[in-house]
Design a protein around this motif. Sequence first.
Motif, PDB file in Angstrom:
ATOM      1  N   LYS A  74      25.963  32.344  26.024  1.00 32.61           N
ATOM      2  CA  LYS A  74      26.304  30.920  25.978  1.00 32.61           C
ATOM      3  C   LYS A  74      27.404  30.614  24.975  1.00 32.61           C
ATOM      4  CE  LYS A  74      24.199  26.336  25.646  1.00 32.61           C
ATOM      5  NZ  LYS A  74      22.942  25.582  25.417  1.00 32.61           N
ATOM      6  N   GLY A  75      27.350  31.180  23.793  1.00 36.27           N
ATOM      7  CA  GLY A  75      28.381  30.922  22.789  1.00 36.27           C
ATOM      8  C   GLY A  75      28.143  29.636  22.019  1.00 36.27           C
ATOM      9  N   LEU A  76      29.016  29.380  21.043  1.00 37.67           N
ATOM     10  CA  LEU A  76      28.914  28.224  20.166  1.00 37.67           C
ATOM     11  C   LEU A  76      30.160  27.357  20.286  1.00 37.67           C
ATOM     12  CD1 LEU A  76      27.544  30.055  16.983  1.00 37.67           C
ATOM     13  CD2 LEU A  76      26.248  28.584  18.531  1.00 37.67           C
ATOM     14  N   PRO A  77      30.074  26.083  19.891  1.00 31.94           N
ATOM     15  CA  PRO A  77      31.266  25.233  19.928  1.00 31.94           C
ATOM     16  C   PRO A  77      32.392  25.818  19.078  1.00 31.94           C
ATOM     17  CG  PRO A  77      29.282  23.928  19.571  1.00 31.94           C
ATOM     18  CD  PRO A  77      28.872  25.361  19.442  1.00 31.94           C
ATOM     19  N   LEU A  78      33.611  25.623  19.523  1.00 30.94           N
ATOM     20  CA  LEU A  78      34.832  26.036  18.838  1.00 30.94           C
ATOM     21  C   LEU A  78      35.020  27.554  18.804  1.00 30.94           C
ATOM     22  CD1 LEU A  78      34.929  23.516  15.839  1.00 30.94           C
ATOM     23  CD2 LEU A  78      36.094  23.365  18.036  1.00 30.94           C
ATOM     24  N   ILE A  79      34.077  28.294  18.208  1.00 30.20           N
ATOM     25  CA  ILE A  79      34.272  29.738  18.050  1.00 30.20           C
ATOM     26  C   ILE A  79      33.845  30.509  19.293  1.00 30.20           C
ATOM     27  CG2 ILE A  79      34.020  29.624  15.561  1.00 30.20           C
ATOM     28  CD1 ILE A  79      31.220  30.821  15.876  1.00 30.20           C
ATOM     29  N   GLY A  80      33.090  29.877  20.197  1.00 28.37           N
ATOM     30  CA  GLY A  80      32.684  30.537  21.423  1.00 28.37           C
ATOM     31  C   GLY A  80      31.770  31.720  21.190  1.00 28.37           C
ATOM     32  N   ASN A  81      32.153  32.876  21.724  1.00 29.39           N
ATOM     33  CA  ASN A  81      31.297  34.068  21.685  1.00 29.39           C
ATOM     34  C   ASN A  81      31.683  35.056  20.588  1.00 29.39           C
ATOM     35  OD1 ASN A  81      31.564  33.505  25.013  1.00 29.39           O
ATOM     36  ND2 ASN A  81      29.506  33.732  24.173  1.00 29.39           N
ATOM     37  N   VAL A  82      32.311  34.554  19.522  1.00 30.96           N
ATOM     38  CA  VAL A  82      32.720  35.439  18.428  1.00 30.96           C
ATOM     39  C   VAL A  82      31.536  36.259  17.914  1.00 30.96           C
ATOM     40  CG1 VAL A  82      33.504  35.495  16.033  1.00 30.96           C
ATOM     41  CG2 VAL A  82      34.679  34.057  17.681  1.00 30.96           C
ATOM     42  N   LEU A  83      30.381  35.622  17.777  1.00 29.07           N
ATOM     43  CA  LEU A  83      29.212  36.308  17.222  1.00 29.07           C
ATOM     44  C   LEU A  83      28.501  37.169  18.254  1.00 29.07           C
ATOM     45  CD1 LEU A  83      27.742  33.368  15.097  1.00 29.07           C
ATOM     46  CD2 LEU A  83      29.358  35.151  14.393  1.00 29.07           C
ATOM     47  N   ASP A  84      28.799  36.976  19.528  1.00 26.33           N
ATOM     48  CA  ASP A  84      28.136  37.735  20.592  1.00 26.33           C
ATOM     49  C   ASP A  84      28.896  38.996  20.970  1.00 26.33           C
ATOM     50  OD1 ASP A  84      26.122  35.669  21.075  1.00 26.33           O
ATOM     51  OD2 ASP A  84      27.769  34.515  21.930  1.00 26.33           O
ATOM     52  N   ALA A  85      30.224  38.931  20.875  1.00 24.61           N
ATOM     53  CA  ALA A  85      31.054  40.008  21.409  1.00 24.61           C
ATOM     54  C   ALA A  85      30.772  41.320  20.690  1.00 24.61           C
ATOM     55  CB  ALA A  85      32.523  39.646  21.275  1.00 24.61           C
ATOM     56  N   PRO A  86      30.391  42.367  21.422  1.00 31.44           N
ATOM     57  CA  PRO A  86      30.131  43.666  20.792  1.00 31.44           C
ATOM     58  C   PRO A  86      31.440  44.364  20.438  1.00 31.44           C
ATOM     59  CG  PRO A  86      29.904  43.858  23.154  1.00 31.44           C
ATOM     60  CD  PRO A  86      30.180  42.409  22.880  1.00 31.44           C
TER      61      PRO A  86
END
Length: 505
Positions: A30-42
Amino acid sequence: MWVVTCTCAAILYMVLVGLRKRHRFPPGPKGLPLIGNVLDAPSGSSAPMVYQQWSKRFGSNIIHLKIFGTHFFVLNDAKTAADLLEKRSANYSGREQTVMLFDLTGWDRDWGLLDYGDSWKKHRHVHHRYFHPKVLEAYHPRMEKGVQMLLQLLHRSPADFNAHLRFMTGHIIISIVYGIETKSADHPYIGLAEEGVKAFSATAVPGRFLVDSLPFLKHIPAWFPGADFKRQAALWKKDVDAMYETPFNDIKAAIRRGETNTSIVGAALAELEGQADTEEVENIIMNVAGTAYPTASDTTIITLEFFILAMLQHPEVQRRAQADLERVVGNARLPSIHDQALLPCITAIMHESLRWRPPFRTGLPHKSLHDDEYEGYHIPAGSIMIANEWAILHDETRYPNPEEFDPSRFLATDGNIDHTVPEPVEPFGHGRRLCPGRHFAMDVIWLTIANILHVYSIEKAVDQSGNVVEPSGKCIDGLLGAPEPFQAVFRPRSDAAIALLRSID
């Protein structure tokens, strides 16, 4: 006033909702506002496996992520990759030119990383002239000489096989491209190339440098706190520039002195003699020559390392191939490229080594040039397209039991190559960005596998207590999926094999 504000807000909300309805993207975190999937991307060597798991979890062969406003699409099967990167290659042949690679470290010289356009086409034209399959025959004697040097080095110091593979690859490329016969791994041209490759490996890892996501950071001065990346980039740029410029300028100066140079660079410069305004063409020749080492070396070396690892784990494969080598080649000579059609078992081992542990687990990203629609999904212009080579080459519908190293999957019942089984070309890219030097690399890999197996038995090492040293089989974390260091013993197979080693000039 508040009525106007609320009305504008409502209109904006409806517009955004309408856009969401029109633009349907593939599934993904799903990702977060503004930063999107920065924390998800492996990141690292495990990323392809994570993408593959997401593909199963979301029930889709194409996964979507968004990072700082940029759309990423991960293609997890051969059909999707072919549909987009090959059948629609006119739209998906761009390259994302990151700040660290192109603006700060000098990798804009690597024509394989150029965006699709006139400059790339000019570079590819020069490269094709000297690396297309029909001209490779002229390079085979130098390839065979390099492989024979490797055989001797393995006899003298088998524990250093990784260093010997690097020297062999560097020797072959430098002798063909620049006409220089390197005698050891200490040759300065090999050192320059190795430093350049290290710079690429460090800067090409997606997400490692914040400046690639926030390009305005490149304008801050190098002395500014937190600008370590600019100071490091300046050091890397010196290495990259030296890798491209030093050997080229040395050869150019030697030719001007009247010295003969039988190489790709020598032949290309000779064609320019007497012409005016050759600066652009000379730069293209320099770029094509300098890119040969970084594009061919690590792919070749890593594939051969995994071949050796596979032989340790599957001695029965070794024995079958050696029986075929004895039948076709005999004991009085070494295998040559002319034996290739009669040794499908060696070709199968090469294919399986590339498939089982591909050097690039995700291909170099492509970039979409225009908006597109695929299976109901919207792909905006400027999107980054990542082919998950690992998932494609470990798709059990194409390759049953994909985790098993099994060269026989590429062989028909009569022992010849089974052309109904997909050849693993994915490690060399897709569509218009398919590596034009792949035939060169595969000839070197084939010759090396055939010659090593003809002369040596590859065995597991034993420690001082007599215990077998088992390789971990794991990969080093990084852009390329190289294996963790492991030990191997190269034992000459017979007195005839030792005689062959002694007969090498």
